[in-house]
Design a protein around this motif. Sequence first.
Motif: not given
Length: 407
Positions: A4, A7, A127, A130-131, A134
């Motif tokens: 993360r 990222t 995760p 969510q990446t 994003d």
Amino acid sequence: MVDRAATALSLVRMMQASHTVTLEQIPGLVAEHAARAGLHDAAVYVVDIRETVLRRLTGEGCDAGGGGEEYTVQGSLPGQAYQRVDVLAEPGQDGTPGGRRRWWVAVTDGVERLGVLRADTDGDDEPTRQTLRDLASTTALLLLSKRSFSDSYARLVRTEAMNVAAEMQWNLTPPPAYAGHDVTVGAVMEPAYQVGGDAFDYAVAGTTLHLSIFDAMGHDTTAGITANVAVAACRNARRQGASLAETSRQVERVLLEQFSTTRYVTGILADLDTASGRLAWINRGHHLPLLVRDNRWAIELVCPPAGPMGSALGLPVIQRTEQLQPGDRLLLYTDGLVEARDADGSEFGRDRFVDFIRRQHAGRHTLHETLRRLMAAVMDHHAGRLDDDATVLLTEWRGSDQQELTP
């Protein structure tokens, strides 16, 4: 599992690098920085004006989509991700290098849906998801920063030739989707490539949401010019602090200066206090607004009509008010929507219009997906071609009933 921290740094670097790139360079920029974040073979797809197909942005050719594939919004996995504003994985792991998982993610700015993003990942955990979100959000910002001055983007999102009036209207109107803390706005306009005299507008000033819809006389380029003049005059008066009534009078004065009484515009002008839910509106010879409450019943908001703007009838402009309740949906529309007829001469009609909105809302579709489906139904009812412009401006006031926003 994605890193993360890596990222976040990669997305920051992508935004920094984007300031001097063109639309054609976005696919390479996204793929490069996505790979650094652990997302492989990333690709960007944008939706067309009618929201029927998703076209890959390749950066090649006159439309920046040369050599790219496309998917239908209806009936494909990328289309499902777009409709549902979701992160969806392709079933199984076949077809991707190294057995990676392929994902499709809606690309949105606020509640405006721009397309979808494709990427492959090694993992399948929160995760990673969510990446993906994003990256999709950052990609939306890149597209927004380039599309206003990119002819390539304009070509890519069109599936047929556009007339001059429609060219004017699409460059005049605000984005078809907006959401604030208390309110969501959505709009659709057809025929997208041959629109004549319809126009809509909205703007936010503090806690006031300004709403307006216009229907200019005729279906030619002059009708488009008339609608453009009306919207510009409305904005000019509004931004000088004019009331709804005075704004409409200013629109009329400008139209009379330009066209004498040979051209006129009907319309509804409204102000919604998003803090209290108090709605004020005036009617300049237009279809009355519709209010859908509790998703059970709909009423017309009655207001004595003044004459169309530009007709110089001299009728009094009367303002009415209504106290909205959380969850209320306000519908402003033009006659082409309800008067669209099928091969047997049957109109789409107001009742069918309202019932469609209620049923789609009950099915948990978002406001903007409801509008997409509504206009598809209207076009199907009229065998794919409309004889008149059809426009809807739909506003939902949530008030204290706060929910997580979904486009």
